[in-house]
Motif scaffolding. Structure first.
Motif, PDB file in Angstrom:
ATOM      1  N   PRO A  70       0.799  -1.230   0.000  1.00  0.00           N
ATOM      2  CA  PRO A  70       0.000   0.000   0.000  1.00  0.00           C
ATOM      3  C   PRO A  70       0.832   1.281   0.000  1.00  0.00           C
ATOM      4  O   PRO A  70       0.478   2.253  -0.666  1.00  0.00           O
ATOM      5  CB  PRO A  70      -0.825  -0.120   1.288  1.00  0.00           C
ATOM      6  CG  PRO A  70      -0.903  -1.586   1.558  1.00  0.00           C
ATOM      7  CD  PRO A  70       0.398  -2.150   1.081  1.00  0.00           C
ATOM      8  N   LYS A 127      -6.701  -5.077  -6.564  1.00  0.00           N
ATOM      9  CA  LYS A 127      -7.466  -4.655  -5.387  1.00  0.00           C
ATOM     10  C   LYS A 127      -7.048  -3.271  -4.899  1.00  0.00           C
ATOM     11  O   LYS A 127      -7.800  -2.611  -4.169  1.00  0.00           O
ATOM     12  CB  LYS A 127      -7.317  -5.681  -4.267  1.00  0.00           C
ATOM     13  CG  LYS A 127      -8.026  -6.999  -4.567  1.00  0.00           C
ATOM     14  CD  LYS A 127      -8.052  -7.922  -3.363  1.00  0.00           C
ATOM     15  CE  LYS A 127      -8.795  -9.213  -3.680  1.00  0.00           C
ATOM     16  NZ  LYS A 127      -8.904 -10.095  -2.492  1.00  0.00           N
ATOM     17  N   GLN A 128      -5.865  -2.814  -5.318  1.00  0.00           N
ATOM     18  CA  GLN A 128      -5.444  -1.462  -4.950  1.00  0.00           C
ATOM     19  C   GLN A 128      -6.204  -0.394  -5.725  1.00  0.00           C
ATOM     20  O   GLN A 128      -6.162   0.785  -5.366  1.00  0.00           O
ATOM     21  CB  GLN A 128      -3.928  -1.320  -5.188  1.00  0.00           C
ATOM     22  CG  GLN A 128      -3.086  -2.182  -4.253  1.00  0.00           C
ATOM     23  CD  GLN A 128      -1.625  -2.208  -4.631  1.00  0.00           C
ATOM     24  OE1 GLN A 128      -1.276  -2.283  -5.815  1.00  0.00           O
ATOM     25  NE2 GLN A 128      -0.753  -2.162  -3.649  1.00  0.00           N
ATOM     26  N   LEU A 147      -9.590  -0.851  -6.339  1.00  0.00           N
ATOM     27  CA  LEU A 147     -10.935  -0.873  -5.776  1.00  0.00           C
ATOM     28  C   LEU A 147     -10.972  -0.185  -4.421  1.00  0.00           C
ATOM     29  O   LEU A 147     -10.005  -0.222  -3.663  1.00  0.00           O
ATOM     30  CB  LEU A 147     -11.409  -2.320  -5.622  1.00  0.00           C
ATOM     31  CG  LEU A 147     -11.406  -3.187  -6.890  1.00  0.00           C
ATOM     32  CD1 LEU A 147     -11.791  -4.607  -6.528  1.00  0.00           C
ATOM     33  CD2 LEU A 147     -12.342  -2.617  -7.945  1.00  0.00           C
ATOM     34  N   ASP A 148     -12.119   0.405  -4.106  1.00  0.00           N
ATOM     35  CA  ASP A 148     -12.325   0.987  -2.781  1.00  0.00           C
ATOM     36  C   ASP A 148     -13.345   0.138  -2.021  1.00  0.00           C
ATOM     37  O   ASP A 148     -12.998  -0.676  -1.192  1.00  0.00           O
ATOM     38  CB  ASP A 148     -12.785   2.437  -2.904  1.00  0.00           C
ATOM     39  CG  ASP A 148     -12.938   3.118  -1.554  1.00  0.00           C
ATOM     40  OD1 ASP A 148     -12.420   2.572  -0.555  1.00  0.00           O
ATOM     41  OD2 ASP A 148     -13.557   4.185  -1.482  1.00  0.00           O
ATOM     42  N   LYS A 149     -14.603   0.267  -2.344  1.00  0.00           N
ATOM     43  CA  LYS A 149     -15.635  -0.541  -1.698  1.00  0.00           C
ATOM     44  C   LYS A 149     -16.802  -0.723  -2.656  1.00  0.00           C
ATOM     45  O   LYS A 149     -16.867  -0.084  -3.713  1.00  0.00           O
ATOM     46  CB  LYS A 149     -16.098   0.115  -0.403  1.00  0.00           C
ATOM     47  CG  LYS A 149     -16.534   1.558  -0.546  1.00  0.00           C
ATOM     48  CD  LYS A 149     -16.741   2.197   0.816  1.00  0.00           C
ATOM     49  CE  LYS A 149     -17.035   3.700   0.659  1.00  0.00           C
ATOM     50  NZ  LYS A 149     -17.181   4.361   1.965  1.00  0.00           N
ATOM     51  N   LYS A 150     -17.714  -1.598  -2.276  1.00  0.00           N
ATOM     52  CA  LYS A 150     -18.891  -1.875  -3.097  1.00  0.00           C
ATOM     53  C   LYS A 150     -20.123  -1.350  -2.376  1.00  0.00           C
ATOM     54  O   LYS A 150     -20.397  -1.729  -1.245  1.00  0.00           O
ATOM     55  CB  LYS A 150     -19.014  -3.378  -3.356  1.00  0.00           C
ATOM     56  CG  LYS A 150     -19.915  -3.749  -4.526  1.00  0.00           C
ATOM     57  CD  LYS A 150     -19.819  -5.248  -4.825  1.00  0.00           C
ATOM     58  CE  LYS A 150     -20.552  -5.586  -6.121  1.00  0.00           C
ATOM     59  NZ  LYS A 150     -20.453  -7.044  -6.430  1.00  0.00           N
ATOM     60  N   THR A 195     -16.779   1.392  -5.934  1.00  0.00           N
ATOM     61  CA  THR A 195     -16.123   2.701  -5.980  1.00  0.00           C
ATOM     62  C   THR A 195     -14.620   2.441  -6.031  1.00  0.00           C
ATOM     63  O   THR A 195     -14.166   1.324  -5.750  1.00  0.00           O
ATOM     64  CB  THR A 195     -16.477   3.559  -4.762  1.00  0.00           C
ATOM     65  OG1 THR A 195     -16.086   2.864  -3.567  1.00  0.00           O
ATOM     66  CG2 THR A 195     -17.962   3.856  -4.719  1.00  0.00           C
ATOM     67  N   PHE A 196     -13.854   3.482  -6.370  1.00  0.00           N
ATOM     68  CA  PHE A 196     -12.442   3.265  -6.661  1.00  0.00           C
ATOM     69  C   PHE A 196     -11.533   4.198  -5.876  1.00  0.00           C
ATOM     70  O   PHE A 196     -11.933   5.296  -5.474  1.00  0.00           O
ATOM     71  CB  PHE A 196     -12.192   3.450  -8.164  1.00  0.00           C
ATOM     72  CG  PHE A 196     -13.057   2.576  -9.017  1.00  0.00           C
ATOM     73  CD1 PHE A 196     -12.751   1.248  -9.201  1.00  0.00           C
ATOM     74  CD2 PHE A 196     -14.206   3.086  -9.612  1.00  0.00           C
ATOM     75  CE1 PHE A 196     -13.559   0.426  -9.974  1.00  0.00           C
ATOM     76  CE2 PHE A 196     -15.026   2.281 -10.383  1.00  0.00           C
ATOM     77  CZ  PHE A 196     -14.709   0.934 -10.567  1.00  0.00           C
ATOM     78  N   SER A 197     -10.318   3.736  -5.678  1.00  0.00           N
ATOM     79  CA  SER A 197      -9.276   4.611  -5.148  1.00  0.00           C
ATOM     80  C   SER A 197      -8.898   5.596  -6.250  1.00  0.00           C
ATOM     81  O   SER A 197      -9.383   5.505  -7.381  1.00  0.00           O
ATOM     82  CB  SER A 197      -8.049   3.793  -4.738  1.00  0.00           C
ATOM     83  OG  SER A 197      -7.373   3.297  -5.892  1.00  0.00           O
ATOM     84  N   THR A 198      -8.012   6.508  -5.939  1.00  0.00           N
ATOM     85  CA  THR A 198      -7.588   7.494  -6.948  1.00  0.00           C
ATOM     86  C   THR A 198      -6.379   7.012  -7.757  1.00  0.00           C
ATOM     87  O   THR A 198      -5.821   7.778  -8.541  1.00  0.00           O
ATOM     88  CB  THR A 198      -7.232   8.833  -6.280  1.00  0.00           C
ATOM     89  OG1 THR A 198      -6.116   8.638  -5.384  1.00  0.00           O
ATOM     90  CG2 THR A 198      -8.413   9.388  -5.503  1.00  0.00           C
TER      91      THR A 198
END
Length: 326
Positions: A230, A251-252, A254-257, A263-266
């Motif tokens: 991370p 998976k880095q 992805l954020d959450k469902k 939703t996604f990370s930046t």
């Protein structure tokens, strides 16, 4: 079963000439992860032939040195989870009970039988529904052999499928007195892979080594910085000073469902702002984790997250999906 039969079957599937594929640096690319490893034992020539027939844009080569300095195409520095080395050379294990590629000469490695990946402690196959463990007659091979195979097929079929080699564990090799990176770069240069215009992408998890490849060894190849931890995500600005792309764990991204939508990370948008391509690993149709289907995984990452390419064990499924959207 003779492994050559698998070769011939793959070759027959693309016996008709195909149109020349241009370099796809500016379009979404499919990277055959260890070849078509969802169907045949990873990093075997047969798996590479199948990936070629499936029209992956790039075929991956993980590289580890033999005792006599031959770059071997194998996933990591160990032999005992993909070969019968423990049966053929039981006395050659180290104190940690592992068998290392670097302890064997190339001619010795060629005597080993390659099989589907398994746990060396339990003997259990990692992906139970893939090619049966212990079946077939698969062998290890060198980087030079694989390049000549892919380039030969490019010539005979009219395709232009690229290579995507990885420098594996360079620090381990240095401690063993070996210069893996320099040897690999010389071989790539010999076969015409010298600049970003050539159909080769070079990758490594070791950021120090990849930066050294660009700045000290003066390589002009397209470089991808692989990302595992991370905290590495925060180093994109530095990566952009020497790399052309990043290869994060998917998976880095992805954020959450929420209500069935991810939703996604930046990470992807931040990388794109720096001019970095994003090629996450690894898309597996038989290991979906948080996804309900492989279709959902591809839609989420390729379309919604806007990645530039992906490593996959199932190149045919990803190629077909992307082609269906064109």
């Amino acid at each position: 079963m003779k492994s050559i039969l698998v070769f011939l079957l793959g070759l027959l599937l693309f016996s008709c000439k195909q149109p020349l594929n241009k370099l796809k640096m500016n379009t979404t690319i499919v990277i055959a992860h260890r070849g078509a490893s969802g169907y045949l034992p990873e990093h075997t020539m047969e798996a590479k032939a199948m990936a070629f027939e499936m029209n992956a844009d790039y075929i991956e080569q993980d590289l580890v040195l033999s005792k006599d300095d031959v770059p071997i195409v194998i996933h990591d520095i160990y032999l005992d989870d993909v070969t019968d080395v423990a049966i053929k050379f039981p006395e050659r294990k180290r104190k940690d009970n592992r068998f290392y590629v670097i302890d064997f000469a190339f001619n010795e490695l060629q005597t080993l039988k390659v099989t589907e990946r398994f746990n060396p402690k339990t003997g259990e196959q990692v992906y139970p529904n893939r090619f049966p463990k212990g079946k077939g007659n698969f062998k290890l091979h060198s980087l030079s052999e694989e390049i000549e195979f892919i380039q030969g097929l490019n010539t005979s079929t009219g395709k232009n499928i690229g290579i995507y080699p990885e420098i594996k564990d360079p620090e381990f090799h240095k401690k063993e007195g070996k210069n893996l990176t320099e040897i690999v770069l010389k071989i790539l240069d010999k076969y015409g892979y010298k600049t970003k215009k050539d159909n080769c992408i070079l990758q490594c998890f070791d950021a120090y080594e990849l930066e050294r490849i660009r700045k000290e060894l003066k390589s002009e190849l397209f470089l991808v910085q692989l990302i595992e931890f991370p905290e590495e995500v925060k180093q994109l600005t530095h990566f952009a000073t020497y790399a052309n792309g990043i290869g994060p764990w998917y998976k880095q991204i992805l954020d959450k469902k929420v209500n069935g939508k991810f939703t996604f990370s930046t990470l992807v948008t931040d990388a794109h702002k720096l001019g970095l391509k994003v090629h996450p690993y690894t898309f597996r149709a038989d290991a979906l984790d948080e996804f309900s289907s492989f279709e959902e995984m591809m839609q989420t990452l390729f379309i919604d997250a806007n990645i530039d390419g992906a490593f996959t064990d199932f190149p045919d499924l990803v190629v077909n999906y992307l082609n269906s959207r064109n």
